[in-house]
Design an enzyme around this catalytic site. Structure first.
Site: not given
Ligand code: FPP
Length: 247
Positions: A13, A17, A30, A64, A124, A174, A193
């Site tokens: 997450d 931001r 992303h 979204r 892995l 997280r 955990e």
């Molecule tokens: C949450 O951050 C993240 C996601 C919804 C997408 C996570 C995806 C990746 C890390 C890329 C990996 C992807 C692939 C295709 C392998 P957010 O957008 O909710 O962030 P925020 O809380 O700051 O708005």
């Protein structure tokens, strides 16, 4: 205290931001998140972690803005075409977890090819949860049992869940400061955990991973037993952990 985790799960997450703070479109976060994931896979391998499960796109993420959804789908397509060969060379076995019904035939074909080409790897296991939701997973497992007329027991249901090929996560991380599970691995997190950190996912590096592992190593995992029972037993690890992975 707890032995090193075999299976680490991550809610990645904070991408949005991270980008917004830099006046960039959310999808740039992303994109950076994909690079972070690549580094995280290497760091996990270096630390002997056997299974990494990441939440890349939830069942709810379709809500979204359209440009963000298409950006995430493009990133997925790009990662499938660019990264699989390197993952294969490094001994990573890929699994894509989630409801494929809403995904294009091309994406599904990419998943199948990536899974087939890495099927013999064992260093892995990387589970990428895409169009995944914990509730969806439990419902699809129950529906399979119902269709076959099989009585619903914990064991029967667990065997139909989409992560039945690995033991449950020992540690859930997280990033991004929120402290919730957000419909991720609802069944499998029963005795995991939980570790929450403020670091935004694009900034999550090996040192941040080590902080999470350090926190985990100080936990006493009791699985419903008492502390005295765990001390007498000599280890807090779930008895089936290594055997489920080896099976
Ligand atoms: C949450 O951050 C993240 C996601 C919804 C997408 C996570 C995806 C990746 C890390 C890329 C990996 C992807 C692939 C295709 C392998 P957010 O957008 O909710 O962030 P925020 O809380 O700051 O708005």
């Amino acid at each position: 205290m707890a032995e090193a985790p075999l299976h680490v799960a991550i809610i990645m997450d904070g991408n949005g931001r991270w980008a917004t703070r830099r006046l960039l479109p959310r999808v740039a976060g992303h994109k950076q998140g994909v690079d972070t994931l690549k580094r995280c896979v290497s760091a996990c391998m270096e630390r002997g972690i056997g299974v990494l499960t990441v939440f890349a796109f939830s069942s709810e993420n379709w809500e979204r803005p359209a440009d963000e959804v298409s950006g995430l789908l493009d990133l997925l397509a790009g990662a499938l075409s660019r990264e699989v060969a390197e993952l294969q060379a490094n001994g990573v076995r890929l699994h894509f977890i989630g409801n494929r019904a809403a995904l294009s035939a091309k994406v599904c074909q990419g998943f199948a090819q990536a899974e087939a080409s890495t099927a013999h790897n064992a260093r892995l296991v990387l589970n990428i949860c895409f169009n995944y939701g914990g509730r969806w997973d439990i419902v699809q497992a129950a529906a399979k049992l119902a269709a076959r007329g099989v009585p619903i027991t914990e064991e029967a249901l667990g065997a139909e869940l989409s992560l039945a090929h690995v033991s449950p996560p020992d540690l859930l991380i997280r990033t991004g400061g929120e402290q919730r599970v957000s419909n991720f691995l609802l069944w499998q997190l029963a005795y995991s955990e939980l570790y929450f950190c403020d670091t935004l996912w694009p900034d999550f590096d090996a040192a941040a991973l080590d902080l999470a592992l350090g926190s985990f190593s100080g936990r006493e995992r009791r699985f419903g037993k008492t502390s005295a029972q765990i001390s007498a037993q000599g280890s807090g690890d779930a008895p089936t952990q290594a055997s489920r992975l080896a099976a």
